[in-house]
Design an enzyme around this catalytic site. Structure first.
Site: not given
Length: 292
Positions: A197, A202, A228-229
């Site tokens: 990430s 992007g 991010g999860d």
């Protein structure tokens, strides 16, 4: 003086966030987590209300409470130290993971380790999961020692951000080409594939023979906490390791960023704002370079 305009309480945490996202999108999943103290009845209540399947390993210590502060255009996470787990509680957690893994296609180990646990806990749990189910896909989303030690178990996928990948490989990451090279070093160290990430730049999927880049544009910002999860959940939702998986990761991550809560819905209107392509401009500089 600072005044809170709105507040909410959620049964969440990195791996739980991934499970919530998958479940809310109709993907069969199960949350496995150690939970203690006043959080036990609360987590059960919220999971039951949301119909999220779960296995809670009840522990003696109090589960930590983290705080997310959201202001226009910015979000800040304040985390308490994790709860210590005894040897008996670690054993109970390992048993729960092994049992859950026996019927799963993928298992994701997410977040920092409980206080007092060995750095190779995820590696131990991964080996146990594979002993229960040799065909299971192992994913690790962690940092520092727990991530580096997990590579000994050769996870099928790791999901570091730039800072975590820089720490893991000892490299300065200033361009997307640097990210690819660091990811390939992580593959040499034991990871089979890397989903990186990159924040506003992007995300990237690096495999043994390809490097794909996903970028999004014109995504309204509400909250970066849990993005991010959401990205990892989107990737796992496809069950593949290709451009479709990276596109889903970008779509779900963008949907999370645009939502003020970690309990987001996938926003299909963002589909036309996301593109996935082979890495063609390795010199493109990162907005927020990461130094090892």
């Amino acid at each position: 003086m600072n005044i809170i305009e709105e507040s909410r309480k959620e049964a969440s945490g990195k791996g739980v966030n991934v499970a919530w996202a998958l479940h809310r999108a109709g993907v069969r999943t199960e949350a496995v987590a150690p939970v203690g103290g006043l959080a036990i009845p609360y987590f059960k209540q919220e999971f039951d209300r949301g119909e999220l399947p779960y296995r809670l390993v009840e522990i003696e210590g109090e589960t930590r409470t983290n705080v997310s502060l959201i202001t226009p255009g910015q979000s800040t996470k304040i985390n308490q130290p994790g709860t210590h787990l005894s040897e008996a509680e670690l054993t109970a957690l390992a048993d729960a993971v092994k049992d859950a893994a026996s019927t799963a296609r993928t298992i994701a180990f997410c977040g920092s380790l409980p206080q007092g646990s060995p750095n190779d806990l995820y590696a131990q749990l991964a080996r146990s999961a594979r002993a229960s189910n040799p065909d299971i896909r192992v994913v690790v989303d962690s940092s520092n020692g727990s991530l580096s030690e997990a590579l000994a178990a050769q996870p099928d996928l790791i999901k570091p951000n730039c800072q975590e990948l820089a720490w893991l490989t000892g490299m300065d990451l200033r361009s997307v080409g640097d990210v690819e090279q660091a990811a390939r070093r992580a593959i040499d160290m034991g990871a089979k594939n890397v989903l990186a990430s990159l924040g506003v730049d992007g995300s990237m999927l690096i495999t043994a023979d390809s490097a794909l880049v996903a970028v999004s544009h014109d995504i309204p910002f509400a909250n970066a906490v849990g993005a991010g999860d959401g990205m990892l959940a989107g990737f796992l939702s496809t069950g593949t390791l290709d451009s479709d998986a990276l596109f889903a990761a970008a779509l779900w991550g963008s949907s999370a960023v645009a939502c003020s809560t970690t309990l987001f819905n996938v926003n299909d209107t963002f589909t036309d704002r996301i593109s996935v392509s082979e890495l063609s401009d390795p010199e493109r500089m990162l907005s927020d370079p990461a130094a090892a």
